[in-house]
Design an enzyme around this catalytic site. Structure first.
Site, mmCIF file in Angstrom:
data_model
loop_
_atom_site.group_PDB
_atom_site.id
_atom_site.type_symbol
_atom_site.label_atom_id
_atom_site.label_comp_id
_atom_site.label_asym_id
_atom_site.label_seq_id
_atom_site.Cartn_x
_atom_site.Cartn_y
_atom_site.Cartn_z
ATOM 1 N N GLY A 1 6.257 30.946 12.002
ATOM 2 C CA GLY A 1 6.984 30.866 13.427
ATOM 3 C C GLY A 1 8.263 30.207 13.093
ATOM 4 O O GLY A 1 9.360 30.567 13.649
ATOM 5 N N CYS A 2 8.340 29.172 11.940
ATOM 6 C CA CYS A 2 9.639 28.607 11.557
ATOM 7 C C CYS A 2 10.317 29.391 10.729
ATOM 8 O O CYS A 2 11.646 29.530 11.076
ATOM 9 C CB CYS A 2 9.258 27.320 10.691
ATOM 10 S SG CYS A 2 8.242 26.065 11.742
#
Length: 154
Positions: free
Chosen positions: A43-44
């Protein structure tokens, strides 16, 4: 926690190069300060690469991007090189800055609760005032909302 219209809390943190960066030294430019839990996680990486891919557009609006996480500068440098991120990453190991912006709080995974970074971003105006603040949003939403906000100012 700060709100839109407040002066952005100043900070001085180590960057991905191990140098010190003070937010107030960037006055005169609009800043997208984005918060992410951990470098080199799916996600990052999606959030960071979204800002990377839109970086030329962001710069056109006399703005820049700063990514903030609790990761150590060496981990940030490795991830920045791997993903070819054109902007600065800063290390907030004690999560003081994340707390000041309301981006630190309770999270849960697999039925366990813990404290951590709440994904989001703040758009800080050239005068140091928070123009937009979004927390607890998806990686894609963070990028889209921040860029949309910048675009409306051009």
């Amino acid at each position: 926690m700060v709100q839109i219209g407040d002066t952005a809390p100043d900070f001085e943190l180590l960057t991905d190069t191990g140098e010190s960066l003070k937010l107030s030294d960037l006055r005169g430019r609009r800043i997208i300060l984005f918060f992410y839990p951990k470098a080199d996680t799916p996600g990052c990486t999606k959030q960071a690469c979204g800002f990377r891919d839109r970086f030329p557009r962001i710069e056109t609006a006399n703005a820049t991007v700063i990514g903030l996480s609790p990761d150590k500068p060496a981990a940030l440098a490795k991830w920045k090189a791997k993903e070819e991120l054109p902007y600065t990453l800063v290390s907030d190991p004690d999560h003081e800055v994340a707390e000041a912006y309301g981006a630190w709080g309770e999270k849960s995974m697999y039925g366990k609760t813990y404290m951590g970074i709440l994904r989001g971003h703040a758009v800080i105006g050239p005068d140091g005032v928070i123009e937009d603040l979004r927390v607890k949003i998806s990686p894609d939403e963070s990028v889209e909302q921040a860029v949309k906000f910048i675009d409306q100012l051009v």
